[in-house]
Design a protein around this motif. Structure first.
Motif, short mmCIF file in Angstrom:
data_model
loop_
_atom_site.label_atom_id
_atom_site.label_comp_id
_atom_site.label_asym_id
_atom_site.label_seq_id
_atom_site.Cartn_x
_atom_site.Cartn_y
_atom_site.Cartn_z
N ILE A 1 49.38 77.52 28.84
CA ILE A 1 49.87 78.34 27.73
C ILE A 1 49.48 77.72 26.40
O ILE A 1 49.00 78.40 25.48
N ILE A 2 49.64 76.41 26.29
CA ILE A 2 49.30 75.70 25.05
C ILE A 2 47.80 75.79 24.77
O ILE A 2 47.38 76.07 23.64
N ILE A 3 46.97 75.55 25.80
CA ILE A 3 45.51 75.61 25.63
C ILE A 3 45.08 77.00 25.19
O ILE A 3 44.27 77.16 24.26
N THR A 4 45.64 78.03 25.84
CA THR A 4 45.28 79.41 25.50
C THR A 4 45.70 79.75 24.07
O THR A 4 44.95 80.38 23.32
N TYR A 5 46.90 79.32 23.70
CA TYR A 5 47.43 79.62 22.36
C TYR A 5 46.65 78.89 21.27
O TYR A 5 46.39 79.45 20.19
N LYS A 6 46.24 77.65 21.53
CA LYS A 6 45.56 76.83 20.51
C LYS A 6 44.07 77.12 20.39
O LYS A 6 43.43 76.66 19.44
N THR A 7 43.52 77.86 21.32
CA THR A 7 42.08 78.13 21.31
C THR A 7 41.67 78.97 20.10
O THR A 7 42.34 79.95 19.76
N ASN A 8 40.58 78.57 19.47
CA ASN A 8 39.97 79.38 18.41
C ASN A 8 39.04 80.38 19.08
O ASN A 8 37.92 80.06 19.48
N TRP A 9 39.51 81.62 19.22
CA TRP A 9 38.78 82.61 20.00
C TRP A 9 37.51 83.10 19.30
O TRP A 9 36.59 83.59 19.95
N ASP A 10 37.46 82.97 17.97
CA ASP A 10 36.22 83.31 17.26
C ASP A 10 35.10 82.34 17.65
O ASP A 10 33.96 82.73 17.86
N LEU B 1 46.73 82.83 33.87
CA LEU B 1 46.17 81.93 32.87
C LEU B 1 44.91 81.24 33.40
O LEU B 1 43.98 80.96 32.63
N SER B 2 44.86 80.98 34.70
CA SER B 2 43.63 80.45 35.30
C SER B 2 42.50 81.48 35.19
O SER B 2 41.33 81.12 35.02
N GLY B 3 42.87 82.77 35.31
CA GLY B 3 41.87 83.83 35.13
C GLY B 3 41.29 83.85 33.73
O GLY B 3 40.11 84.14 33.54
N VAL B 4 42.13 83.54 32.73
CA VAL B 4 41.64 83.41 31.35
C VAL B 4 40.58 82.32 31.27
O VAL B 4 39.52 82.49 30.65
N ALA B 5 40.86 81.19 31.95
CA ALA B 5 39.90 80.07 31.96
C ALA B 5 38.58 80.48 32.60
O ALA B 5 37.51 80.10 32.13
N ILE B 6 38.65 81.25 33.70
CA ILE B 6 37.43 81.71 34.37
C ILE B 6 36.62 82.62 33.46
O ILE B 6 35.40 82.48 33.32
N ALA C 1 36.61 82.73 30.23
CA ALA C 1 36.10 82.02 29.06
C ALA C 1 35.16 80.88 29.42
O ALA C 1 34.51 80.32 28.54
N GLY C 2 35.10 80.50 30.71
CA GLY C 2 34.23 79.40 31.12
C GLY C 2 34.81 78.02 30.90
O GLY C 2 34.09 77.05 30.68
N TRP C 3 36.16 77.90 30.98
CA TRP C 3 36.82 76.60 30.77
C TRP C 3 37.09 75.85 32.06
O TRP C 3 37.96 74.99 32.13
N GLN C 4 36.42 76.17 33.13
CA GLN C 4 36.80 75.65 34.44
C GLN C 4 36.94 74.13 34.48
O GLN C 4 37.87 73.60 35.10
N SER C 5 36.03 73.42 33.81
CA SER C 5 36.08 71.95 33.87
C SER C 5 37.32 71.40 33.17
O SER C 5 37.92 70.42 33.62
N ILE C 6 37.74 72.04 32.07
CA ILE C 6 38.94 71.59 31.35
C ILE C 6 40.17 71.77 32.22
O ILE C 6 41.01 70.88 32.35
N VAL C 7 40.29 72.95 32.84
CA VAL C 7 41.46 73.25 33.66
C VAL C 7 41.48 72.37 34.91
O VAL C 7 42.55 72.03 35.41
N ALA C 8 40.32 71.96 35.41
CA ALA C 8 40.27 71.05 36.56
C ALA C 8 40.99 69.74 36.23
O ALA C 8 41.76 69.22 37.05
N TYR C 9 40.77 69.21 35.03
CA TYR C 9 41.47 67.98 34.62
C TYR C 9 42.97 68.21 34.48
O TYR C 9 43.78 67.35 34.87
#
Length: 472
Positions: free
Chosen positions: A451-460, A392-397, A399-407
């Motif tokens: 899991i919640i962040i990945t599921y709730k993301t609007n991928w479009d 799931l951290s790889g998903v963040a990398i 997608a460029g969510w690194q700062s969100i996952v850091a928090y």
């Protein structure tokens, strides 16, 4: 009427079967693409981590003090540096992955050079930690004799610090274009050389610490030279156009993404480091550190599988977002997470069964082996959680969510996990088991959050959000 009803039912059944076959085919196709990155990634990470394990095995048979010193350096200091540099290099995975998906091939070589500059400056800033290791560890409350031995080992580890720069960046660059088979080949060659040199220098010629660490430094640099030759001598002609002054231009966007990537990943890798440091202040610290370091090394072996999947999903997500395909990105996430979890579950059962028997690979001390057996259930649970969380951290990398996952990491690990572990370890006198239980609780919460962040993301929307990352 009855005939029409039967025909409709038959048609419906055929459509369902066709959909099912289509899904199976989609999973098969995605799995093939995923394993192109994951398989060499897992093997190369296994081999690289195996360098540490081989050195630990040889040093462990020199003496307990040497093993404890090595454990402190590589689970605290080297992991600290590794976390920062690997995290910052993961920004290259985001940039190169999305650039490759968008067919901006010419920018990939420039990004690689920018990353070299940023990581070299960072490694230079980390250098004093390797020079003043002994006083730092004593200041943190470690045993003086172990800290002195750690100081000797850390001095020999300085070439490894700078090897990380080339290793991590070249891996990110090559895996972004699915050319990481060469990495696996070089890593396999390196571990064979390391095994031979460790025996030759440590056992045959009895150079002890100096022999083991010389072998390890060479084993890290041999693959780096091979990767540089592969990239710069024509095998990456579309993505490497030679050295360019553009690498020094507009460095700040790369620095920002590298910093957020570094914070995200190093907060995860430092988590186990704190576990070792807290253990060092307990009774019978030498046995506790030795047992914990063995468990963490076994856990680290399994983590290499998850990191291979992390690399695969970051590449797949970045490539698909670069292409503008949100559905393909989501599908790759599901396939990769489920595949990694299935492997993690099998290993969970394996380590529950073998327990302390695995410890004798690393030590002949019965007390240490019994302590490893006592920690094995926690090790098995860690392996299960680690089969999902890094992916799931790889998903963040990707997608460029690194700062969100850091928090998220700060909250789950350092506000929840460590305080709970300290209370269980010291207040409830569960010692290292209590600390580990608390930290596992933090990992569990963090996994749920991802899991919640990945599921709730609007991928479009994520497709459009990724466009500014591809710097022209």
């Amino acid at each position: 009427m009855e005939g029409e009803l039967k025909q409709k039912l038959l048609k419906s059944a055929l459509e369902e079967e066709e959909e099912e076959l289509t899904l199976v085919k989609r999973v098969w196709n995605e799995s093939k693409v995923m394993w192109v990155v994951a398989a060499p990634g897992i093997f190369s990470r296994f081999s690289t981590f195996g360098l540490n394990v081989i050195s630990q095995a040889f040093i462990g048979h020199i003496g307990s003090r040497e093993l404890a010193g090595f454990a402190l350096v590589f689970t605290v200091l080297v992991r600290f540096a590794n976390g920062i540099l690997l995290g910052m290099a993961s920004a290259l995975s985001t940039l190169c992955g999305q650039a490759y998906g968008a067919k901006e091939y010419g920018m990939m070589g420039v990004y690689l050079q920018k990353s070299w500059i940023v990581l070299f400056l960072t490694a230079t800033c980390l250098l004093p930690l390797f020079i003043f290791t002994s006083p730092i560890l004593m200041l943190l409350g470690q045993d003086e004799s172990i800290a002195q031995m750690a100081g000797i080992i850390s001095s020999w580890s300085i070439p490894i610090l700078f090897a990380f720069i080339v290793s991590f960046t070249c891996q990110m660059f090559l895996q972004s274009q699915s050319k990481n088979t060469i990495i696996a080949f070089l890593a396999g060659f390196s571990i064979i050389i390391h095994l031979f040199l460790s025996w030759l220098l440590t056992i045959k010629f009895k150079f002890e610490i100096a022999g083991a660490m010389t072998s390890m430094s060479l084993a890290f640099w041999i693959p780096n030279i091979g990767q540089l030759i592969f990239i710069t001598c024509g095998w990456c002609s579309d993505t490497w156009k030679g050295f360019s002054f553009l690498a020094f231009k507009d460095l700040w966007p790369v620095v920002k993404l590298s910093l957020s990537s570094g914070v995200m990943l190093c907060l995860e890798l430092w988590y186990n480091t704190i576990l070792v440091l807290l253990t060092g202040n307990m009774k019978n610290a030498e046995v506790q550190i030795d047992a914990l370091s063995i468990c963490l090394n076994i856990n680290g072996w399994e983590m290499m599988i998850s990191l291979g999947f992390m690399a695969a999903v970051s590449v797949r997500v970045a490539n698909e977002l670069g292409k503008g395909s949100s559905k393909a990105a989501k599908f790759s996430i599901v396939v990769t997470v489920l595949t990694s979890f299935a492997i993690g579950f099998v290993l969970f059962l394996f380590f529950l069964f073998f327990r302390e028997r695995l410890a004798y690979i690393f030590t002949s001390n019965k007390d240490v082996a019994n302590a490893v057996g006592d920690l094995s259930p926690l090790l098995a649970i860690s392996i299960l959680l680690n089969s999902v969380q890094p992916v799931l951290s790889g998903v963040a990398i990707g997608a460029g969510w690194q700062s969100i996952v850091a928090y998220v990491n700060i909250g789950c690990y350092y506000i929840i996990g460590i305080p709970v572990g300290v209370v269980l370890g010291n207040v409830f006198h569960l010692q290292v088991k209590g600390i580990w239980i608390g930290m596992l609780f933090g990992t569990f919460i963090q996994t749920l959050m991802l899991i919640i962040i990945t599921y709730k993301t609007n991928w479009d929307e994520q497709v459009f959000d990724s466009l500014p990352l591809i710097i022209s």
